[in-house]
Design an enzyme around this catalytic site. Structure first.
Site, short mmCIF file in Angstrom:
data_model
loop_
_atom_site.label_atom_id
_atom_site.label_comp_id
_atom_site.label_asym_id
_atom_site.label_seq_id
_atom_site.Cartn_x
_atom_site.Cartn_y
_atom_site.Cartn_z
N ASP A 62 -9.17 16.95 -4.19
CA ASP A 62 -9.96 16.75 -2.98
C ASP A 62 -10.87 17.94 -2.68
O ASP A 62 -12.06 17.79 -2.42
CB ASP A 62 -9.05 16.48 -1.77
CG ASP A 62 -8.12 15.31 -2.02
OD1 ASP A 62 -8.39 14.54 -2.96
OD2 ASP A 62 -7.13 15.17 -1.29
N GLY A 95 2.39 -7.52 9.11
CA GLY A 95 3.18 -6.67 9.99
C GLY A 95 4.61 -7.13 9.94
O GLY A 95 4.87 -8.28 9.53
N HIS A 122 -0.38 -12.82 0.43
CA HIS A 122 -1.06 -11.52 0.37
C HIS A 122 -2.11 -11.49 -0.74
O HIS A 122 -1.78 -11.19 -1.90
CB HIS A 122 -0.03 -10.40 0.12
CG HIS A 122 0.83 -10.14 1.31
ND1 HIS A 122 0.47 -9.27 2.31
CD2 HIS A 122 2.03 -10.65 1.65
CE1 HIS A 122 1.42 -9.25 3.23
NE2 HIS A 122 2.38 -10.08 2.86
N LYS A 136 -8.39 8.09 -2.31
CA LYS A 136 -8.24 9.00 -3.44
C LYS A 136 -9.00 8.56 -4.70
O LYS A 136 -9.68 9.37 -5.33
CB LYS A 136 -6.74 9.12 -3.79
CG LYS A 136 -6.40 10.25 -4.73
CD LYS A 136 -6.39 11.54 -3.98
CE LYS A 136 -5.85 12.69 -4.74
NZ LYS A 136 -5.61 13.83 -3.85
N CYS A 172 -0.76 -12.93 6.39
CA CYS A 172 0.68 -12.91 6.69
C CYS A 172 0.93 -12.88 8.20
O CYS A 172 0.63 -13.85 8.88
CB CYS A 172 1.35 -11.75 5.95
SG CYS A 172 3.13 -11.98 5.85
N TYR A 173 1.42 -11.78 8.76
CA TYR A 173 1.61 -11.74 10.22
C TYR A 173 0.30 -12.05 10.93
O TYR A 173 0.27 -12.76 11.94
CB TYR A 173 2.13 -10.34 10.64
CG TYR A 173 2.26 -10.19 12.14
CD1 TYR A 173 3.37 -10.67 12.82
CD2 TYR A 173 1.24 -9.59 12.89
CE1 TYR A 173 3.49 -10.55 14.20
CE2 TYR A 173 1.33 -9.47 14.26
CZ TYR A 173 2.46 -9.95 14.92
OH TYR A 173 2.56 -9.84 16.28
N GLU A 206 -4.24 -9.32 -1.27
CA GLU A 206 -4.55 -7.94 -1.66
C GLU A 206 -3.66 -7.40 -2.79
O GLU A 206 -3.99 -6.38 -3.39
CB GLU A 206 -4.47 -7.01 -0.44
CG GLU A 206 -3.07 -6.73 0.12
CD GLU A 206 -2.54 -7.83 1.05
OE1 GLU A 206 -3.07 -8.94 1.02
OE2 GLU A 206 -1.58 -7.56 1.79
#
Ligand code: XMP
Length: 514
Positions: free
Chosen positions: A230, A57, A172, A370, A84-85, A174
């Site tokens: 979609d 954040g 991070h 997606k 992180c945050y 990710e």
């Protein structure tokens, strides 16, 4: 819709990578859902989460306005990973100290693992590269935590309370720049949360089809099919579930790419069991657009006319039953940013007319990102061209013809665009481009062909690379490919005598021209 047993909660504190964290968890076959930090603790308790991830954040934990959460969450017995945050927040909640550094630590950073047998770092080398992006840092870990990794500028790059299964990393995991980020997340999910990995696309299809059958029973379902990814995948899933009880309404406003309307019709009538209703209304659209040159006015007319035709047809085709649409997960999640109580507007969701009554709205893809939608689409047998289709604006070629839209201009643009797409496919660089298309700028220029002077249309080529379509670079297509495209367009498309390449990035340009 799908009944997975295992769930990870991604508690959103407003960081930019929150959706990415959920995606990465799902890459490990574990279902992850994102909730804002304002979610009630009772809801967390009732959801049987296998683990919780606190996201990053933009704030500092000492800011009065910064997002916090009740400390009770750390006593639920559910494993927690703070990123992180989220890492600093855990530190703050447990009595550690956070300070602001003079210099931010940003970018690829070497960390050293100081607790070699930490479950979080199983199979991760003692020295490895991670992605850091922070100014605040943990100067003192809480008393009941152990520092398990550090970097040159960061005395606590990771810490754990093994007994309580609470872990926190300053970096991070990710993002792909973190060399072993994937392994670290995997360790959290499998070694610490004891997940087994039951989120698989095959079982998603089976459970979703079963649930759709139960819900729909003998009733009918109407779906608006745009030909985009979609709605196409939603149509294929519903077709598998209820076959002819499904009616797909496809409004072709004559502003699609060359032969695209026919391709969509052929795909869904030949490969899938359903009622397919195509409304061809290109002529009516052009009549409405006659003389209109203002981009906003053109967009408004196309939008309004589309929904008028669409709802008229839906009204005709529906008799009670259900209305379905291809809303996907990012359209639905609540965000931890700003006013977290507001649910993002479903931008895929079309406003339903009050005089049409349906039992309920069905959104079979509302749990999927997606790329998961694309995997499901491929597994259901939708052709690759459709599943991997690049984004295409709702108003179609209407935003790629500058000035008045006429039948002649649509035909010129469709032909030029088809040549461009064909050459890109042949050159083998399609995967390197995020979006590419032709534009008809409504400019005529002088040229010479044989012994004749010509005064004909200019075609602009647009091709971009981007991760998120919010910013984009113009694609560096090799000159020899551009030369072939230009040659072919001028030779094969009547009324075009010049081709230019748009070398504007976004910002300041947008991807589309109107
Ligand atoms: P811009 O032109 O704003 O486009 O840089 C960003 C992305 O959005 C697509 N786009 C649209 N998509 N309806 C849509 O569904 C629209 O009206 C629309 N306008 C732009 C564009 O193709 C690009 O991928």
């Amino acid at each position: 819709m799908a009944e997975t047993k295992e769930k990870i909660l991604v508690l959103d504190f407003g960081g930019q990578y929150n959706q990415l964290i959920a995606r990465r968890v799902r890459d490990h076959n574990v279902y992850a859902e994102i909730k804002p930090y304002t979610v009630d603790i009772e809801e967390i308790k009732n959801n049987n989460y296998k683990g919780i991830i606190f996201t990053g954040g933009p704030n500092s934990v000492y800011d009065e306005t910064s997002p916090h959460y009740s400390k009770e969450i750390l006593d639920l017995g559910i494993p927690v990973l703070g990123i992180c945050y989220g890492c600093q927040l855990i530190n703050f909640m447990c009595g550690g100290q956070v300070e602001s550094a003079e210099k931010s630590e940003y970018g690829k950073t070497v960390i050293k693992v100081s607790k070699k047998n930490s479950k979080l770092f199983k199979n991760v080398p003692d020295e490895n590269i991670v992605w850091m992006s922070h100014t605040d840092y943990i100067s003192k870990a809480p008393a009941d935590f152990e520092v398990i990794a550090f970097s040159e500028d960061c005395p606590c790059a990771a810490m754990e309370n093994e007994k309580k299964k609470i872990y926190a990393v300053q970096f991070h995991p990710e993002v792909t720049h973190s060399e072993y980020g994937k392994d670290i997340l995997r360790n959290f999910l499998y070694e610490i949360c004891q997940c087994s990995g039951d989120w698989q696309m095959d079982s998603f299809i089976d459970t979703t089809v079963e649930n759709l059958r139960k819900k729909i029973g003998e009733k009918k379902v109407v779906l608006g099919l745009s030909g985009g990814v979609d709605s196409s995948v939603a149509a294929a899933l519903l077709s598998k579930a209820v076959g002819k009880q499904l009616t797909c309404v496809f409004v072709d406003q004559g502003l699609m790419r060359k032969n695209e309307g026919d391709f969509v019709e052929e795909t869904f009538t030949k490969l899938f069991d359903m009622n397919f209703v195509r409304v061809n209304c290109g002529k009516e659209f052009i009549a409405k657009l006659k003389g209109k040159t203002d981009p906003e006015e053109k967009r408004k007319i196309i939008g309004e006319e589309f929904y008028r035709v669409f709802w008229d047809k839906i009204r005709e085709e529906s008799d009670g039953g259900f209305f379905a649409q291809g809303t996907i997960y990012p359209d639905c999640i609540e965000s931890g940013k700003g006013d977290a109580d507001k649910i993002k507007t479903h931008h895929n969701q079309v406003e339903m007319l009050k005089d049409i009554k349906f039992d309920d709205v069905i959104e079979p893809l509302c749990d999927l990102f997606k790329d998961e939608v694309r995997i499901v689409g491929e597994k259901l047998g939708i052709p690759k061209e459709l599943v991997w289709r690049q984004p295409f604006p709702g108003p179609g070629l209407g935003v790629r013809i500058i000035g008045e839209i006429t039948e002649e201009k649509i035909a010129v643009l469709q032909d030029a665009d088809a040549v461009f797409r064909d050459e890109i496919a042949k050159s083998g660089i399609s995967q390197d481009l995020s979006q590419f298309f032709c534009v008809l700028p409504n400019v005529r220029t002088v040229g010479v062909m044989g012994d004749h002077r010509t005064y004909d249309h200019l075609i602009a080529i647009r091709a971009v690379t981007t991760d998120d379509f919010m910013t984009a670079d113009f694609a560096k297509i090799p000159y020899d490919i551009l030369a072939k495209v230009s040659n072919r367009i001028v030779n094969e498309v009547e009324h075009v005598n010049r081709v230019v390449y748009d070398i504007t990035s976004k910002p300041p340009g947008t991807i589309e021209w109107e």
